[in-house]
Scaffold this motif. Structure first.
Motif, short mmCIF file in Angstrom:
data_model
loop_
_atom_site.label_atom_id
_atom_site.label_comp_id
_atom_site.label_asym_id
_atom_site.label_seq_id
_atom_site.Cartn_x
_atom_site.Cartn_y
_atom_site.Cartn_z
N HIS A 6 1.04 27.32 -3.72
CA HIS A 6 0.02 26.79 -4.57
C HIS A 6 -0.75 25.39 -3.84
CE1 HIS A 6 1.51 28.72 -8.23
NE2 HIS A 6 2.32 28.65 -7.86
N GLU A 7 -2.21 25.44 -4.30
CA GLU A 7 -2.52 23.94 -4.09
C GLU A 7 -2.69 23.13 -5.16
OE1 GLU A 7 -4.45 23.27 -1.33
OE2 GLU A 7 -3.55 25.54 0.02
N PHE A 8 -2.41 22.09 -4.72
CA PHE A 8 -2.66 20.32 -5.92
C PHE A 8 -4.14 20.48 -6.70
CE2 PHE A 8 1.46 18.77 -3.29
CZ PHE A 8 2.01 18.84 -4.76
N GLN A 9 -3.91 20.45 -7.05
CA GLN A 9 -5.50 19.98 -8.23
C GLN A 9 -6.28 18.33 -7.46
OE1 GLN A 9 -5.29 16.43 -10.89
NE2 GLN A 9 -6.93 17.72 -12.22
N ALA A 10 -7.60 19.08 -7.24
CA ALA A 10 -7.84 17.58 -6.41
C ALA A 10 -7.90 16.65 -6.12
CB ALA A 10 -9.65 18.25 -6.53
N GLU A 11 -7.39 16.02 -7.96
CA GLU A 11 -7.58 15.02 -7.32
C GLU A 11 -6.01 14.50 -7.26
OE1 GLU A 11 -8.99 14.43 -11.98
OE2 GLU A 11 -11.20 14.24 -11.28
N THR A 12 -5.34 15.29 -7.26
CA THR A 12 -4.04 14.67 -7.03
C THR A 12 -3.66 14.71 -6.09
OG1 THR A 12 -2.58 16.28 -9.15
CG2 THR A 12 -1.67 15.92 -7.87
N LYS A 13 -4.52 15.54 -5.18
CA LYS A 13 -4.48 15.96 -3.32
C LYS A 13 -5.25 13.82 -3.32
CE LYS A 13 -5.61 20.64 -2.37
NZ LYS A 13 -6.82 20.95 -1.71
N GLN A 14 -6.40 13.72 -3.86
CA GLN A 14 -6.69 12.19 -3.04
C GLN A 14 -5.67 11.02 -3.64
OE1 GLN A 14 -10.92 11.21 -5.15
NE2 GLN A 14 -11.01 13.60 -5.44
N LEU A 15 -4.96 10.86 -4.74
CA LEU A 15 -3.64 10.33 -4.95
C LEU A 15 -2.87 10.06 -4.13
CD1 LEU A 15 -2.78 8.19 -6.75
CD2 LEU A 15 -1.58 10.25 -8.19
N LEU A 16 -2.34 11.86 -3.53
CA LEU A 16 -1.08 11.59 -2.83
C LEU A 16 -1.56 11.40 -1.42
CD1 LEU A 16 0.00 15.63 -3.43
CD2 LEU A 16 1.53 13.63 -3.47
N ASP A 17 -2.61 11.81 -0.70
CA ASP A 17 -3.46 10.40 0.43
C ASP A 17 -3.82 9.10 0.35
OD1 ASP A 17 -4.94 11.34 3.40
OD2 ASP A 17 -6.66 10.20 1.64
N LEU A 18 -3.63 8.55 -0.45
CA LEU A 18 -3.87 7.01 -0.32
C LEU A 18 -2.91 6.90 -0.72
CD1 LEU A 18 -6.62 7.20 -3.72
CD2 LEU A 18 -7.02 5.75 -0.93
N MET A 19 -1.37 7.38 -1.15
CA MET A 19 0.48 6.84 -0.96
C MET A 19 0.84 6.96 0.10
SD MET A 19 1.55 8.10 -4.70
CE MET A 19 0.65 6.38 -6.64
N ILE A 20 0.38 8.25 0.51
CA ILE A 20 0.63 8.73 1.99
C ILE A 20 0.59 7.45 3.18
CG2 ILE A 20 1.44 10.12 4.16
CD1 ILE A 20 1.15 11.66 1.73
N HIS A 21 -1.18 7.30 2.82
CA HIS A 21 -1.74 6.31 3.57
C HIS A 21 -0.73 4.70 3.56
CE1 HIS A 21 -3.25 10.33 4.92
NE2 HIS A 21 -2.77 9.80 5.91
N SER A 22 -0.14 4.14 2.50
CA SER A 22 0.34 3.17 2.73
C SER A 22 -0.94 1.96 2.27
CB SER A 22 1.05 2.38 4.08
OG SER A 22 1.66 3.46 4.17
N ILE A 23 -1.02 2.12 1.07
CA ILE A 23 -1.73 1.60 0.08
C ILE A 23 -0.93 0.71 -0.20
CG2 ILE A 23 -4.11 2.44 0.09
CD1 ILE A 23 -3.69 2.60 -3.18
N TYR A 24 0.49 0.84 -1.09
CA TYR A 24 1.37 -0.21 -1.49
C TYR A 24 1.95 -0.64 -0.02
CZ TYR A 24 -0.03 1.53 -5.85
OH TYR A 24 -1.00 1.43 -7.26
#
Length: 649
Positions: A6-24
């Motif tokens: 399955h593909e993630f929902q579009a906004e979920t993809k955006q969220l994952l990208d932001l998290m994985i690329h270390s904004i925290y």
């Protein structure tokens, strides 16, 4: 079934990208979020099992277990679990509202380079699960929903897709396995494969979780001889021991003096998915007729849907620390719908229903006590810490005003409870003031509290109706919200002084100069009775009367409402609420000292039935509408009339 991709929902993809690329920068919060989710899952099962014991499958001992094996970290619970639809909904989609606002906040933080702390954002929109991808190369979820027989396994590397397959899962609940990234499974402060580090994080973030959080830890015991004496020089014996990492003492059961402000704030954010510190904290313990402990909070910001039907108010109910209800709407009045928190009382039944709740004497008594406590605290804040109170007012003042207005229909007397907490912008002070402060500044002989309605301060300042009051240095309250005038109507009077709109009825100032001017205008009206009647006939049913104004100074015309009916602002508010039948009785007032009135007199004297007089009458009415912020009935016709007037020589 075959393994599905399955593909993630579009906004979920955006969220994952932001998290994985270390904004925290502080990634340790992932553990807090996963443990909180596990606790929620157990809460749900416990609640469902109150009416269906079969869901427990013979095991009513709840726990959350952590385990480390190399670079793999596992968080397991025996809560409600998930079926296939739950997995797709909860792990493939950010289902909670506000996702766009959440993503926007993350993007802003990333672009500005700011360091979002562990105390912000993630839990607010129900996206805590995805925080696992900040520290993991891949995440596996094995789960089976209580009451079903089929288990499932969900896997993703956070690359925009996930797989879903059936699996044999022996017990209900959920097990999440994180394959940690190398930098989070080695040495150093961010080693999340270290049991001591995990134990410290549980103590820091999840100590209040009321289910045991367990982990097998290695302990060393000295070698002893047959007499029980320690053998000197012998290597200690290492063995695994199941250790409970959290105290499980609910925060609200502890003494207030033993709880730090940071602990209250952390609890608020974790328990209620908030990212900001609360504006106010209420921790109350009561004994006597009814025994209870309450821990309530006023959130830092009002939710965007606070005044919409999809907002669910209510506080959590516990009985002897056992959760029994999530959203109890009957405890606090609706005007305090923004309050979050919980009430724990041994006098509440574990199987209490909403129907019984509405009749519960104990619940009503607790609610009245809490309402009094909240209002007393707000009154004290208004008096002692004005800046903080105004911050509260700007977020939640509308709720209190609605509470005042709604009491007219509900029969509850909220007016006396709330009128001293209300603030309005003042023409004289240039800031928010209370009714008490206005009353204390009233001039000798002033019998009325004057107010004006408008969309903003600038609009009201430009209203011709306020000019006379400003000249006499009379303070005017600015009502900028559609609900304001309804609240004022419900209050009716304050400390013996009635409210008076600058745009309703007669202005009736008390000073002699006004009375003298009013008498002159009455004489002018008598001599121009035919003209005023002709203007009224030209306007037809648009107005109920046309008269000379006692309130205008430099303005030519204004529109006011009859004192007995709704105001023009009320009419607009009703129209906005799809109730166009509440109409104001419109009165056109003309300034007898303005050059335009002289022009009307000349036109009338030349030909009382002329089209020019009718056209001028329509223009005056449309001009008055525009001054009230209301579009003319026919803007094109109005523009054409103005053009013809301008073209005349």
């Amino acid at each position: 079934m075959a393994k599905e991709r399955h593909e993630f929902q579009a906004e979920t993809k955006q969220l994952l990208d932001l998290m994985i690329h270390s904004i925290y920068t502080n990634r340790e919060i992932f553990l807090r979020e996963l443990i909180s989710n596990a606790s929620d899952a157990i809460d749900k099962l416990h609640y469902e099992s109150l009416t269906n014991r079969d869901l427990l499958e013979g095991n009513d001992s709840f726990s959350i277990h952590l385990a480390v094996d190399g670079n793999k970290l596992t968080i397991a619970d025996n809560g409600i679990g998930m079926d296939k639809q739950d997995i797709v909904n909860d792990l493939g989609t950010i289902a909670r509202s506000g996702t766009k606002a959440f993503l926007e906040r993350l993007r802003e933080a990333k672009e500005s380079g700011s360091d979002l702390s562990d105390k912000e954002l993630i839990g607010q929109f129900g996206v805590g699960f995805y925080s696992a991808f900040m520290v993991a190369d891949s995440v596996t979820v094995e789960t089976r929903k209580a009451g079903t027989s089929q288990g499932f396994v969900w896997e993703s590397t956070g690359d925009g897709a996930y797989t879903l397959d059936e699996a044999d899962v022996t017990a209900h609940g959920t097990t999440i396995t994180l394959t940690l990234k190398p930098e989070f499974a080695g040495s150093g402060e961010e080693n999340f494969a270290d049991s001591d580090r995990l134990s410290a994080l549980v103590k820091k973030y999840s100590d209040y979780i009321r289910y045991p959080i367990t982990m097998n830890v290695t302990v060393e015991e000295p070698v002893k001889d047959k007499d029980g004496k320690v053998v000197e020089g012998a290597e200690p014996i290492k063995k695994d021991e199941l250790k409970t990492l959290n105290s499980m003492q609910p925060l609200w059961t502890r003494n207030k003096s033993d709880i730090t402000t940071d602990e209250y704030k952390d609890f608020f954010r974790h328990q209620f998915y908030e990212w900001e510190d609360p504006l106010e904290i209420f921790h109350t313990k009561a004994e006597g007729t009814v025994e209870y402990t309450a821990l309530l909070f006023i959130p830092g910001s009002a939710p965007y849907n606070l005044y919409y039907t999809d907002f669910e108010p209510g506080v959590q109910l516990y009985s002897r620390h056992v959760f029994i209800m999530d959203k109890c709407k009957d405890l606090l009045p609706d005007y305090l719908r923004f309050v979050k928190g919980l009430v724990d009382s041994p006098d509440l039944s574990l199987n209490i229903s909403r129907e019984i709740l509405q009749q519960s004497r104990n619940v009503k008594l607790i609610g009245k006590n809490l309402e009094k406590n909240i209002l007393k605290t707000l009154a004290r804040k208004l008096e002692k810490n004005r800046e903080e109170y105004e911050r509260f007012w700007n977020e939640y003042g509308k709720s209190l005003k609605i509470g005042i207005y709604s009491s007219m229909m509900s029969g509850e007397n909220n007016v006396d409870k709330l009128k001293n907490l209300v603030l309005f912008y003042s023409s004289k002070e240039g800031k928010l003031v209370s009714l008490k402060e206005y009353r204390e500044r009233m001039k000798d002989g002033q019998e009325k509290i004057y107010y004006a309605t408008g969309k903003d301060k600038e609009t009201i300042d430009a209203m011709p109706q306020t000019e006379l009051l400003r000249d006499r240095d009379l303070e005017v309250l600015y009502l900028l919200d559609p609900v304001d005038e309804f609240a004022v109507e419900a209050i009716r009077e304050y400390d013996g002084k009635t409210f008076h709109s600058v745009s309703r009825g007669d202005l009736d100032l008390e000073d002699e100069a006004f009375k003298e001017e009013k008498k002159k205008n009455e004489d002018i009206a008598k001599t121009n009775e035919g003209l005023l009647k002709a203007v009224k006939e030209a306007l037809g049913t648009k107005v109920t009367d046309v008269r000379l104004s006692n309130r205008l100074k430099s303005g030519a015309v204004c529109l006011v409402a009859d004192a007995a009916g709704p105001s023009l602002a009320m009419e607009q508010a009703f129209a906005g609420a799809d109730n166009p039948f509440m109409k104001a009785r419109r009165i056109l007032e003309i300034n007898p000292h303005h050059d335009l009135f002289g022009r009307l007199q000349k036109i009338y004297a030349a030909d009382a039935a002329s089209d020019e007089l009718k056209e001028y009458s329509g223009l005056l009415y449309d001009q008055a509408l525009l001054l009230e912020g209301i579009l003319p009935d026919d803007p094109v016709a109005f523009a054409n009339k103005v053009a013809r007037m301008m073209a005349k020589e």
